[in-house]
Write an enzyme that holds these catalytic residues in place. Structure first.
Site, PDB file in Angstrom:
ATOM      1  N   CYS A 108     -17.583   1.969   4.888  1.00 24.00           N
ATOM      2  CA  CYS A 108     -16.312   1.240   4.963  1.00 24.00           C
ATOM      3  C   CYS A 108     -16.582  -0.195   5.428  1.00 24.00           C
ATOM      4  O   CYS A 108     -17.699  -0.547   5.818  1.00 24.00           O
ATOM      5  CB  CYS A 108     -15.351   1.950   5.922  1.00 24.00           C
ATOM      6  SG  CYS A 108     -15.728   1.671   7.659  1.00 24.00           S
ATOM      7  N   CYS A 140     -16.932   6.397  12.387  1.00 27.65           N
ATOM      8  CA  CYS A 140     -17.582   6.761  11.121  1.00 27.65           C
ATOM      9  C   CYS A 140     -19.022   7.219  11.362  1.00 27.65           C
ATOM     10  O   CYS A 140     -19.665   6.835  12.352  1.00 27.65           O
ATOM     11  CB  CYS A 140     -17.652   5.549  10.210  1.00 27.65           C
ATOM     12  SG  CYS A 140     -16.075   5.004   9.570  1.00 27.65           S
ATOM     13  N   GLU A 175     -14.265  12.567  14.884  1.00 29.33           N
ATOM     14  CA  GLU A 175     -12.834  12.263  14.916  1.00 29.33           C
ATOM     15  C   GLU A 175     -12.249  12.590  16.283  1.00 29.33           C
ATOM     16  O   GLU A 175     -12.892  13.211  17.134  1.00 29.33           O
ATOM     17  CB  GLU A 175     -12.134  13.033  13.788  1.00 29.33           C
ATOM     18  CG  GLU A 175     -12.664  12.598  12.422  1.00 29.33           C
ATOM     19  CD  GLU A 175     -11.920  13.207  11.246  1.00 29.33           C
ATOM     20  OE1 GLU A 175     -11.134  14.162  11.436  1.00 29.33           O
ATOM     21  OE2 GLU A 175     -12.141  12.714  10.119  1.00 29.33           O
ATOM     22  N   GLU A 203     -21.687   6.274   9.765  1.00 27.72           N
ATOM     23  CA  GLU A 203     -22.673   5.188   9.705  1.00 27.72           C
ATOM     24  C   GLU A 203     -22.808   4.499  11.058  1.00 27.72           C
ATOM     25  O   GLU A 203     -23.913   4.220  11.535  1.00 27.72           O
ATOM     26  CB  GLU A 203     -22.265   4.147   8.651  1.00 27.72           C
ATOM     27  CG  GLU A 203     -22.222   4.685   7.228  1.00 27.72           C
ATOM     28  CD  GLU A 203     -20.850   5.216   6.826  1.00 27.72           C
ATOM     29  OE1 GLU A 203     -20.186   5.859   7.668  1.00 27.72           O
ATOM     30  OE2 GLU A 203     -20.447   4.986   5.679  1.00 27.72           O
TER      31      GLU A 203
HETATM   32  N1  THU Z   1     -15.620   7.883   7.317  1.00 29.14           N
HETATM   33  C1  THU Z   1     -16.950   7.721   7.588  1.00 29.14           C
HETATM   34  O1  THU Z   1     -17.531   8.454   8.382  1.00 29.14           O
HETATM   35  N2  THU Z   1     -17.609   6.731   6.940  1.00 29.14           N
HETATM   36  C2  THU Z   1     -17.040   5.868   6.054  1.00 29.14           C
HETATM   37  O2  THU Z   1     -17.702   4.965   5.562  1.00 29.14           O
HETATM   38  C3  THU Z   1     -15.639   6.009   5.694  1.00 29.14           C
HETATM   39  C4  THU Z   1     -14.868   7.058   6.407  1.00 29.14           C
HETATM   40  C5  THU Z   1     -14.902   8.955   8.026  1.00 29.14           C
HETATM   41  C6  THU Z   1     -13.838   8.495   8.981  1.00 29.14           C
HETATM   42  C7  THU Z   1     -12.941   9.703   9.041  1.00 29.14           C
HETATM   43  O3  THU Z   1     -13.456  10.594  10.019  1.00 29.14           O
HETATM   44  C8  THU Z   1     -13.084  10.339   7.669  1.00 29.14           C
HETATM   45  O4  THU Z   1     -14.240   9.770   7.084  1.00 29.14           O
HETATM   46  C9  THU Z   1     -11.904  10.127   6.766  1.00 29.14           C
HETATM   47  O5  THU Z   1     -11.580   8.798   6.668  1.00 29.14           O
END
Ligand code: THU
Length: 154
Positions: A109, A71, A62, A73
């Site tokens: 996502c 993310c 983040e 992935e």
């Molecule tokens: N996030 C992921 O790492 N992968 C996903 O498939 C969905 C969301 C992360 C993004 C963010 O840092 C946190 O989860 C909350 O949305």
């Protein structure tokens, strides 16, 4: 004309996974614990297995300028492609830990599905996705096409 699309996936306890899938999930779990998620406190870990046997891990990263984060992935997929260009991706495991420390149902996502879809079509080889919800529920998708039907392509 009405058409219907069938999406196939399996749901099973982690104890019923193959040794390879279970190991990949454990790698994703380890990566989740190292996530940099000081804003959401939602830690996600991913692990990618390549056709050459190499496993590459990633976790969500983040940033105070929120959209700049990435993310788990895509962190794993891009790191894998950067270090091993041209090597097909065989499987990706993903796991999520909510702010209360409990596992949350993990699923890539939309943006991550699009990236997965591109690597799948690039190598003409299906990518398995192993998505953890709980010890009793791990979802298996044999192809990204089951996660993202009608993916954008040019
Ligand atoms: N996030 C992921 O790492 N992968 C996903 O498939 C969905 C969301 C992360 C993004 C963010 O840092 C946190 O989860 C909350 O949305």
């Amino acid at each position: 004309m009405q058409k219907q699309l069938e999406i196939r996936y399996a749901e099973l306890p982690q104890s019923d996974l193959s040794a390879g899938d279970s190991e990949l999930l454990d790698a994703a779990r380890g990566a989740a614990l190292r996530a940099y998620a000081p804003y959401s406190h939602f830690r996600v870990g991913a692990a990618v297995r390549l056709a050459n046997g190499v496993v590459v891990e990633g976790n969500n990263q983040e940033n105070i300028a929120y959209p700049s984060g990435l993310c788990a992935e895509r962190t794993a997929l891009f790191a894998a492609s950067a270090a091993h260009p041209g090597v097909p991706v065989e499987a990706l495991a993903v796991i999520a830990i909510a702010p209360d420390g409990q596992y949350a149902a993990a699923l890539p996502c939309g943006a991550c599905r699009q990236v997965l879809s591109e690597y799948e079509s690039l190598h003409h080889k299906p990518i398995r996705t192993i998505a953890y919800c709980s010890e009793q529920c791990v979802r298996l998708f044999d192809s990204v096409a089951d996660l993202l039907p009608f993916a954008f392509n040019m």
